[in-house]
Enzyme design. Structure first.
Site, PDB file in Angstrom:
ATOM      1  N   ARG A 227       1.187  -0.953   0.220  1.00  0.00           N
ATOM      2  CA  ARG A 227       0.397   0.056  -0.351  1.00  0.00           C
ATOM      3  C   ARG A 227       0.881   1.593  -0.457  1.00  0.00           C
ATOM      4  NH1 ARG A 227      -2.516   2.723   4.969  1.00  0.00           N
ATOM      5  NH2 ARG A 227      -3.947   4.646   3.712  1.00  0.00           N
TER       6      ARG A 227
ATOM      7  N   HIS B  82      -3.156  10.934   0.983  1.00  0.00           N
ATOM      8  CA  HIS B  82      -2.421  10.603   2.844  1.00  0.00           C
ATOM      9  C   HIS B  82      -1.985  11.842   2.431  1.00  0.00           C
ATOM     10  CE1 HIS B  82      -0.560   7.164   5.190  1.00  0.00           C
ATOM     11  NE2 HIS B  82      -0.189   8.412   5.743  1.00  0.00           N
TER      12      HIS B  82
ATOM     13  N   GLU C 108      -7.209   8.003   7.205  1.00  0.00           N
ATOM     14  CA  GLU C 108      -6.804   8.644   8.258  1.00  0.00           C
ATOM     15  C   GLU C 108      -7.483  10.482   7.882  1.00  0.00           C
ATOM     16  OE1 GLU C 108      -3.725   8.426  10.994  1.00  0.00           O
ATOM     17  OE2 GLU C 108      -4.113   6.511  10.804  1.00  0.00           O
TER      18      GLU C 108
ATOM     19  N   ASN D  54      -7.871   1.276   9.899  1.00  0.00           N
ATOM     20  CA  ASN D  54      -5.378   1.596  11.022  1.00  0.00           C
ATOM     21  C   ASN D  54      -5.577   1.576  12.642  1.00  0.00           C
ATOM     22  OD1 ASN D  54      -5.164   2.675   8.359  1.00  0.00           O
ATOM     23  ND2 ASN D  54      -4.262   4.623   9.007  1.00  0.00           N
TER      24      ASN D  54
ATOM     25  N   TYR E 284      -3.206   1.490  15.939  1.00  0.00           N
ATOM     26  CA  TYR E 284      -2.407   1.562  16.664  1.00  0.00           C
ATOM     27  C   TYR E 284      -2.397   1.370  17.747  1.00  0.00           C
ATOM     28  CZ  TYR E 284      -0.097   3.187  12.397  1.00  0.00           C
ATOM     29  OH  TYR E 284       0.355   3.057  10.907  1.00  0.00           O
TER      30      TYR E 284
ATOM     31  N   GLU F  95      -3.133  -0.583   8.020  1.00  0.00           N
ATOM     32  CA  GLU F  95      -1.916   0.193   8.825  1.00  0.00           C
ATOM     33  C   GLU F  95      -2.076  -0.759  10.323  1.00  0.00           C
ATOM     34  OE1 GLU F  95      -1.110   4.553   9.382  1.00  0.00           O
ATOM     35  OE2 GLU F  95      -1.313   4.044   6.736  1.00  0.00           O
TER      36      GLU F  95
HETATM   37  C1  FCB Z   1      -0.683   6.539  11.033  1.00  0.00           C
HETATM   38  C2  FCB Z   1      -0.400   8.031   9.838  1.00  0.00           C
HETATM   39  C3  FCB Z   1       0.929   7.320   8.943  1.00  0.00           C
HETATM   40  C4  FCB Z   1       2.019   6.845   9.802  1.00  0.00           C
HETATM   41  C5  FCB Z   1       2.184   6.554  11.038  1.00  0.00           C
HETATM   42  C6  FCB Z   1       2.798   6.087  11.849  1.00  0.00           C
HETATM   43  O1  FCB Z   1      -1.125   8.231  11.370  1.00  0.00           O
HETATM   44  O2  FCB Z   1      -1.662   7.376   8.776  1.00  0.00           O
HETATM   45  O3  FCB Z   1       1.656   7.825   8.012  1.00  0.00           O
HETATM   46  O4  FCB Z   1       2.397   8.720  10.389  1.00  0.00           O
HETATM   47  O5  FCB Z   1       0.899   6.773  12.061  1.00  0.00           O
END
Ligand code: FCB
Length: 486
Positions: free
Chosen positions: A112, A156, A202, A330, A332, A391
């Site tokens: 991607r 992006h 995002e 995404n 995290y 992500e």
């Molecule tokens: C996400 C972003 C990516 C990168 C990661 C760590 O929020 O999409 O570009 O910065 O975090």
């Protein structure tokens, strides 16, 4: 621990195992039994990795590329922690063949990447720049020649500066229109080889951080009403892009969004809290994922916004809610731990204790269960056919050890735990079909510059040398087995 205690403790443990373990467990008997214990993913699960244009390409003045808001922002003193910019970054524009080699060596089948809008339309609209698009033609051909499937993101965060200057960027629906035109132009020319397009990466993040809190480009602090209108223009841009792709791209081209979902997790796993977490997922994502997947804002969202609610028409909602083929999330940090509440809206958010652990990046709280709950909740609330983890990954110290290697054990710990939880969601039926690890290599991490390293490959930004970290072996092993664990 006093020596006396630890000896006694060890003896107790030895006694216990002597008493309790009369037969040895399966994994002690045959190596084959080990494999049966791994957390398996379904056949055909897509393992990938991800990057974005501004973070890796460099070559900001080449082949007719226009300026983006991130060029301007990163060159503004005081905005980037280490006073750098991405003028050169990973020099990927010139080294893309070498980088495709790194992707291949990982064993992933999908990549991607994002397309820089100002390369294709230097001013955002009007005159196109075929030379800019040619870079992506070369990249895509190289990927396909190496058996790697391209997944392209259209936006992006690198908005053409000219649109920001002329119409106020996403403050105006003219930007939404221009984004639609750009999406149609690109997909018409690339969809013979690119089967999957992400529209926006995002949106929740770039709206709030860029237009609400002045942390990211373009660095604005708009009042709530205007910010809500920006968000509305952004989802309208997504809808117009979907419409343009359906009109211009080859039949069968697939499209969806990639959102940094407000990730909710039940604080304690009771049925009441799980129900409350479903409500929270829907309400806390109503401004982006909700409206794109349901074609309407929730009543609670509109009531809460009151006089600051976005202005919109029924036609716009139809465009925004146009059916998509997948949802990208995404994943995290866990963002909200939820507890049930009797009164409206039916949930409360529990405060985080200061001692909650995080990875190298302070914002990256460790919550592997997020990779279980997000797919489960997205599946329950919106019932999409396909979910991609667009992500997931972490920063790490990533120092080079005396033997020249990078032992990023914390990254491996993070990935192992998140993947086990993801597998649990998939095994229970959440329709997750692929996973894109962020990131292929260290790169320009926005306001943190080059200080925060998220790559599987370590990059020396002086020499541009890339070396694999230990996590390359970890990920390759997961992909080969299509499973995590042993
Ligand atoms: C996400 C972003 C990516 C990168 C990661 C760590 O929020 O999409 O570009 O910065 O975090």
């Amino acid at each position: 621990m006093p020596a006396e205690f630890s000896r006694r403790h060890l003896m107790q443990l030895a006694c216990l195992s002597g008493v309790g373990m009369t037969t040895s467990p399966a994994w002690a008997q045959s190596p084959a039994a080990d494999i049966g214990r791994a957390a398996r993913f379904p056949p055909g699960f897509i393992w990938g990795t991800a990057t974005s244009a501004y973070q890796i390409e460099g070559a900001v003045n080449e082949d007719g590329r226009g300026l983006s808001i991130w060029d301007t922002f990163s060159h503004t003193p005081g905005k980037i922690a280490d006073h750098t910019n991405a003028d050169r970054a990973n020099d990927h524009y010139h080294r893309f063949k070498e980088d495709v080699g790194l992707i291949k060596a990982l064993g992933v089948k999908a990549y991607r990447f994002s397309i820089a809008w100002p390369r294709v339309f230097p001013d955002g609209d009007g005159q196109s720049n075929p030379k800019g698009l040619d870079f992506y033609n070369r990249l895509i051909d190289e990927l396909l020649a190496n058996g790697i499937e391209p997944f392209a993101t259209l936006y992006h965060w690198d908005l053409p500066q000219s649109l920001q200057d002329r119409v106020g960027g996403w403050r105006s629906s003219k930007t939404s229109q221009a984004f639609g035109t750009y999406a149609g132009y690109v997909s018409e020319r690339l969809s013979d080889r690119v089967r999957n397009f992400f529209t926006l990466n995002e949106p929740g993040r770039f709206v709030n951080f860029g237009y609400g809190w002045a942390i990211d480009a373009p660095g604005l602090k708009l009042p709530t009403g205007e910010l809500n209108q920006v968000r509305h223009n952004v989802v309208l841009g997504h809808g117009l892009a979907v419409q343009a792709i359906r009109a211009k791209a080859r039949a069968g081209t697939r499209v969806g969004i990639a959102e940094n979902i407000a990730a909710c997790v039940p604080a304690v796993d009771t049925p009441e809290n799980v129900r409350a977490t479903e409500i929270a997922t829907r309400e806390l994502n109503a401004g982006i994922l909700g409206v794109t997947l349901e074609g309407k804002y929730t009543d609670h969202f509109l009531e809460f916004a009151g006089k600051d609610a976005p202005k919109f028409t029924a036609d716009e909602l139809k465009i925004i809610g146009a059916p998509t083929d997948f949802v990208g999330v995404n994943i995290y940090a866990p963002q909200f731990y939820i507890v049930a509440k009797d009164k409206a809206p039916g949930f409360d958010v529990a405060p985080f204790p200061a001692s909650f652990p995080h990875m190298k990046s302070e914002w990256l709280r460790i919550g592997p269960e997020t990779a279980y709950w997000v797919p489960r909740l997205v599946a329950k609330v919106w019932k999409p056919d396909t979910i991609y983890i667009s992500e997931n990954g972490t920063s790490s110290e990533d120092k080079i050890a005396a033997d020249g290697k990078v032992y990023d054990l914390d990254r491996i710990m993070f990935l192992r735990n998140y993947l086990v939880q993801l597998q649990r969601a998939v095994a229970e039926g959440a329709p997750v079909r692929g996973y894109f690890l962020w990131s292929l290599m260290d790169n320009f991490e926005w306001i943190f510059g080059f200080e925060q390293r998220f790559g599987l490959y370590r990059v020396d930004f002086e020499t541009q040398q890339r070396i694999p970290k230990l996590s390359v072996s970890f990920y390759r092993n997961v992909i080969e087995k299509n499973a995590v664990g042993a």
